[in-house]
Design a protein around this motif. Structure first.
Motif, PDB file in Angstrom:
ATOM      1  N   THR A  73      -7.349  -1.137  14.214  1.00 24.64           N
ATOM      2  CA  THR A  73      -7.762  -2.509  14.494  1.00 24.64           C
ATOM      3  C   THR A  73      -7.442  -3.455  13.348  1.00 24.64           C
ATOM      4  N   ASN A  74      -7.297  -2.900  12.144  1.00 25.90           N
ATOM      5  CA  ASN A  74      -7.057  -3.785  11.004  1.00 25.90           C
ATOM      6  C   ASN A  74      -6.451  -2.996   9.855  1.00 25.90           C
ATOM      7  N   ILE A  75      -5.445  -3.579   9.210  1.00 20.89           N
ATOM      8  CA  ILE A  75      -4.905  -3.010   7.970  1.00 20.89           C
ATOM      9  C   ILE A  75      -5.540  -3.784   6.822  1.00 20.89           C
ATOM     10  N   GLN A  76      -6.479  -3.157   6.130  1.00 16.56           N
ATOM     11  CA  GLN A  76      -7.200  -3.858   5.068  1.00 16.56           C
ATOM     12  C   GLN A  76      -6.289  -4.181   3.894  1.00 16.56           C
ATOM     13  N   HIS A  77      -5.429  -3.246   3.525  1.00 21.63           N
ATOM     14  CA  HIS A  77      -4.402  -3.515   2.517  1.00 21.63           C
ATOM     15  C   HIS A  77      -3.384  -2.391   2.517  1.00 21.63           C
ATOM     16  N   ARG A  78      -2.199  -2.708   2.053  1.00 21.46           N
ATOM     17  CA  ARG A  78      -1.150  -1.702   1.828  1.00 21.46           C
ATOM     18  C   ARG A  78      -1.172  -1.332   0.348  1.00 21.46           C
ATOM     19  N   ILE A  79      -1.010  -0.049   0.072  1.00 21.50           N
ATOM     20  CA  ILE A  79      -1.063   0.435  -1.310  1.00 21.50           C
ATOM     21  C   ILE A  79       0.360   0.605  -1.838  1.00 21.50           C
ATOM     22  N   ASP A  80       0.675  -0.085  -2.918  1.00 20.26           N
ATOM     23  CA  ASP A  80       1.956   0.117  -3.594  1.00 20.26           C
ATOM     24  C   ASP A  80       1.818   1.398  -4.408  1.00 20.26           C
ATOM     25  N   VAL A  81       2.429   2.476  -3.919  1.00 14.00           N
ATOM     26  CA  VAL A  81       2.210   3.778  -4.548  1.00 14.00           C
ATOM     27  C   VAL A  81       2.900   3.884  -5.901  1.00 14.00           C
ATOM     28  N   ASN A  82       3.737   2.906  -6.241  1.00 19.09           N
ATOM     29  CA  ASN A  82       4.387   2.924  -7.551  1.00 19.09           C
ATOM     30  C   ASN A  82       3.493   2.308  -8.628  1.00 19.09           C
ATOM     31  N   THR A  83       2.708   1.292  -8.244  1.00 17.88           N
ATOM     32  CA  THR A  83       1.868   0.587  -9.214  1.00 17.88           C
ATOM     33  C   THR A  83       0.381   0.706  -8.897  1.00 17.88           C
ATOM     34  N   LEU A  84       0.038   1.245  -7.712  1.00 19.75           N
ATOM     35  CA  LEU A  84      -1.332   1.374  -7.210  1.00 19.75           C
ATOM     36  C   LEU A  84      -1.959   0.018  -6.876  1.00 19.75           C
ATOM     37  N   HIS A 105      -2.802  -3.337  -4.528  1.00 19.07           N
ATOM     38  CA  HIS A 105      -3.092  -3.539  -3.110  1.00 19.07           C
ATOM     39  C   HIS A 105      -2.456  -4.845  -2.647  1.00 19.07           C
ATOM     40  N   HIS A 106      -1.805  -4.795  -1.452  1.00 11.24           N
ATOM     41  CA  HIS A 106      -1.140  -5.974  -0.913  1.00 11.24           C
ATOM     42  C   HIS A 106      -1.574  -6.190   0.531  1.00 11.24           C
ATOM     43  N   ASP A 107      -1.645  -7.447   0.939  1.00  9.64           N
ATOM     44  CA  ASP A 107      -1.919  -7.755   2.335  1.00  9.64           C
ATOM     45  C   ASP A 107      -0.755  -7.278   3.198  1.00  9.64           C
ATOM     46  N   ALA A 108      -1.065  -6.813   4.397  1.00 12.11           N
ATOM     47  CA  ALA A 108      -0.015  -6.330   5.300  1.00 12.11           C
ATOM     48  C   ALA A 108      -0.468  -6.456   6.743  1.00 12.11           C
ATOM     49  N   LYS A 109       0.471  -6.826   7.608  1.00 15.68           N
ATOM     50  CA  LYS A 109       0.203  -6.873   9.042  1.00 15.68           C
ATOM     51  C   LYS A 109       0.726  -5.625   9.748  1.00 15.68           C
ATOM     52  N   LYS A 110       1.642  -4.901   9.079  1.00 16.89           N
ATOM     53  CA  LYS A 110       2.189  -3.675   9.643  1.00 16.89           C
ATOM     54  C   LYS A 110       2.400  -2.679   8.511  1.00 16.89           C
ATOM     55  N   LEU A 111       2.516  -1.414   8.862  1.00 19.58           N
ATOM     56  CA  LEU A 111       2.920  -0.381   7.918  1.00 19.58           C
ATOM     57  C   LEU A 111       4.277   0.158   8.357  1.00 19.58           C
ATOM     58  N   CYS A 149      -6.900   1.443   6.389  1.00 20.85           N
ATOM     59  CA  CYS A 149      -7.000   0.824   7.712  1.00 20.85           C
ATOM     60  C   CYS A 149      -8.380   1.073   8.326  1.00 20.85           C
ATOM     61  N   THR A 150      -8.729   0.198   9.252  1.00 19.83           N
ATOM     62  CA  THR A 150      -9.910   0.399  10.096  1.00 19.83           C
ATOM     63  C   THR A 150      -9.446   0.981  11.425  1.00 19.83           C
ATOM     64  N   VAL A 151     -10.023   2.087  11.829  1.00 20.49           N
ATOM     65  CA  VAL A 151      -9.609   2.803  13.042  1.00 20.49           C
ATOM     66  C   VAL A 151     -10.736   2.747  14.058  1.00 20.49           C
ATOM     67  N   SER A 152     -10.402   2.397  15.298  1.00 15.12           N
ATOM     68  CA  SER A 152     -11.371   2.417  16.394  1.00 15.12           C
ATOM     69  C   SER A 152     -10.909   3.419  17.439  1.00 15.12           C
ATOM     70  N   VAL A 153     -11.822   4.259  17.910  1.00 11.02           N
ATOM     71  CA  VAL A 153     -11.501   5.232  18.952  1.00 11.02           C
ATOM     72  C   VAL A 153     -12.369   4.950  20.171  1.00 11.02           C
ATOM     73  N   ASN A 154     -11.929   5.455  21.308  1.00 10.28           N
ATOM     74  CA  ASN A 154     -12.569   5.107  22.574  1.00 10.28           C
ATOM     75  C   ASN A 154     -13.777   5.975  22.918  1.00 10.28           C
ATOM     76  N   ALA A 155     -14.137   6.893  22.019  1.00  3.00           N
ATOM     77  CA  ALA A 155     -15.336   7.719  22.201  1.00  3.00           C
ATOM     78  C   ALA A 155     -15.800   8.160  20.817  1.00  3.00           C
ATOM     79  N   PRO A 156     -17.093   8.370  20.630  1.00  2.95           N
ATOM     80  CA  PRO A 156     -17.579   8.786  19.307  1.00  2.95           C
ATOM     81  C   PRO A 156     -16.954  10.102  18.859  1.00  2.95           C
ATOM     82  N   VAL A 157     -16.604  10.180  17.569  1.00  2.16           N
ATOM     83  CA  VAL A 157     -16.021  11.394  16.997  1.00  2.16           C
ATOM     84  C   VAL A 157     -16.858  11.826  15.793  1.00  2.16           C
ATOM     85  N   VAL A 158     -16.731  13.104  15.458  1.00  7.48           N
ATOM     86  CA  VAL A 158     -17.467  13.697  14.338  1.00  7.48           C
ATOM     87  C   VAL A 158     -16.536  13.733  13.129  1.00  7.48           C
ATOM     88  N   PHE A 159     -17.006  13.260  11.971  1.00 10.11           N
ATOM     89  CA  PHE A 159     -16.125  13.260  10.793  1.00 10.11           C
ATOM     90  C   PHE A 159     -16.932  13.261   9.504  1.00 10.11           C
TER      91      PHE A 159
END
Length: 539
Positions: A367-378, A380-386, A394-404
């Motif tokens: 549902t949302n990419i909170q930030h992209r991680i520059d793995v070379n410098t660590l 955080h950058h804004d991003a609309k896609k990966l 990222c924020t992940v939404s699923v259609n039924a409750p899951v155990v984690f």
């Protein structure tokens, strides 16, 4: 160093039993291109006498036409670089696995590529490992790819790192060079979580210095060789024995008198008589027995494959998780996770995917990419896609409750893969950081609606005498390919606006001010469908 034993000829059953009881260490080699990863593995196998005679003969023959070590020398990298493209270019492309054992341990080695474009291959190889061997070319020191692989190792929860400073023969076995690289690497990993057990070894994989045998050319180094480190590094305490987790893989009902729940213990210890809770249903019971092929056990722990029977007849199926009643994981339909994207087509928020967590598969979306991680410098950058090989929180939404659980606490219940619903290809891997930090739900945008159906919201006007039949043919074709569309046969501008706001494709057969127009006297439904693809309306 070899695993050969007198028991092989005198008592093969005893030898096999002894071999089975040996501790298994899974490790990978990673680093920059040409740092010598494949050569190091070849040297480990060669000096410890783990290569069969026919393998050695084949490598000697191949070294003449494909070797990169010069005339008269065996190119030991060819033991793992088996693909034709790898030998032609002198690089590693795919993950290669090798198996060997010594008198104290069994080993599975994953030789991973060094190129940035194969970062996903490295992440795949690291996901099942206990330890990472990160090679550094002594001539160049800590490079961008060194930092990239160290970050991914940290992200995937590897607790043990061996920094192999290779090609010391090309810097005259300089202690100052070794100390400089060691300091630079420690300065970088101070910003990473979890990398606490780090071993530094100066070596020459080509000549065998400090690989299996001690080097006489570096008397200033008093530590262990590579093989000694691999044999003695402590991994027994890495497993989580505090949080009992048992994802149910299969319900075993061979007859009316037995009903058991099969799977592999992901974490914690289960005992006969323990009070358990089944999630996500929340039903409770007590463990009646722990069954294996060799008989019943009093307790079970990771990574044992077992069958549990319970005192009560409760409904449990594949995808449920059995846990200790006094130690419950999270159950939710939304969580945060670090995602490594592995597909050529970018990760698109709101698009529906299949997520596989342990033994459960459920549909959902990012549902949302909170930030992209520059793995070379660590950073955080804004991003609309990966994009391919990128990593983001990222924020992940699923259609039924899951155990984690959080991944750093339990890998088995804190990781998942993302599968494309149409192609069934694995396109991403995720490591859960915890429950979602988003406290408020935002309004659903038109862009999110359109992304859900992999299309752009447009109105299409059809003209010509065949417009009605072509409209419904086009609707059926779009619908069968997973798109959301509707046909409007009357002139309703307001209806068109509402349909587009819902992210749908609106096919109009009445006169209207539409985004696109097609003449059905000259174009069929297939022609229009192809035109929509060419205009990137559908994907």
């Amino acid at each position: 160093m070899s695993h050969q034993s007198d028991l092989i000829s005198s008592d093969i059953d005893a030898y096999l039993a002894q071999h089975e009881r040996k501790e298994l260490l899974r490790f990978l080699t990673c680093g920059n291109v040409d740092d010598g990863k494949s050569t190091l593995i070849g040297r480990l196998l060669y000096d410890s006498k783990m290569i069969y005679e026919d393998q050695l003969a084949a490598v000697q023959s191949d070294s003449v036409k494909s070797g990169t070590t010069g005339a008269g020398k065996i190119d030991l990298a060819l033991l793992v670089d088996g693909l034709q493209a790898e030998r032609e270019q002198g690089i590693t492309i795919d993950v290669a696995y090798r198996y060997f054992s010594t008198s104290t341990r069994k080993f599975i080695i994953a030789d991973t590529p060094g190129h940035e474009q194969y970062t996903r291959n490295m992440a795949t190889g690291a996901s099942t490992c206990d330890l990472a061997v990160i090679l550094i070319d002594a001539r160049y020191g800590v490079q961008t790819q060194t930092k990239r692989h160290s970050f991914i190792a940290s992200l995937l929860g590897l607790k043990h790192i061996v920094v192999a400073i290779n090609k010391m023969d090309l810097v005259d076995y300089s202690k100052a060079t070794y100390e400089k690289i060691k300091t630079d690497y420690l300065d970088f990993v101070n910003n990473l979580d979890g990398l606490n057990d780090i071993h530094f070894i100066p070596l020459s994989a080509l000549d065998g210095d400090n690989v299996v045998n001690k080097s006489e050319k570096m008397p200033w180094y008093t530590g262990k060789t590579m093989m000694e480190t691999l044999e003695t590094v402590e991994i027994a305490g890495d497993e989580n024995f505090q949080d009992p987790r048992f994802p149910v893989q299969y319900v075993n009902r061979p007859n009316l008198n037995f009903r058991g729940f099969c799977g592999t213990v992901a974490a914690g210890i289960f005992h006969k008589g323990d009070k358990i809770t089944v999630l996500p249903s929340g039903k409770t019971s007590t463990i009646k027995s722990i069954v294996t092929f060799d008989g019943e056990l009093e307790q079970a722990f990771p990574p044992q494959a077992i069958t549990l029977t319970l005192d009560d007849e409760i409904d449990i199926s594949r995808g449920d998780t059995i846990v200790s009643s006094d130690n419950l994981p999270s159950v939710a339909d939304k969580f945060d996770a670090n995602i490594v994207w592995m597909a050529e087509s970018a990760l698109t928020p709101s698009k529906q995917y299949i997520l596989k967590l342990a033994t459960r598969s459920v549909s959902g979306s990012i549902t949302n990419i909170q930030h992209r991680i520059d793995v070379n410098t660590l950073e955080h950058h804004d991003a609309k896609k990966l994009q391919l090989n990128e990593i983001g929180l990222c924020t992940v939404s699923v259609n039924a409750p899951v155990v984690f659980d959080a991944y750093h606490r339990s890998k088995g219940t804190g990781s998942f893969i993302i599968i494309d619903r149409l192609t069934n290809v694995t396109v991403g891997a995720g490591m859960i950081t915890g429950s979602s930090s988003e406290l408020e739900l935002s309004h659903v945008s038109s862009e999110e609606r359109a992304a859900r159906f992999a299309q752009k919201a447009v109105s299409i006007a059809l003209t010509g005498k065949n417009k009605d039949s072509v409209a419904y043919q086009l609707e059926r074709k779009l619908f069968d390919n997973g798109h959301a569309t509707i046909v409007l046969t009357s002139h309703l501008e307001e209806a068109i606006t509402v349909v587009k706001q819902a992210g749908l494709i609106c096919i109009c057969t009445a006169d209207s001010d539409s985004d696109l127009s097609f003449d059905t006297d000259t174009l069929s439904a297939d022609d229009i469908h192809l035109a929509l693809k060419d205009k990137n309306i559908i994907h």
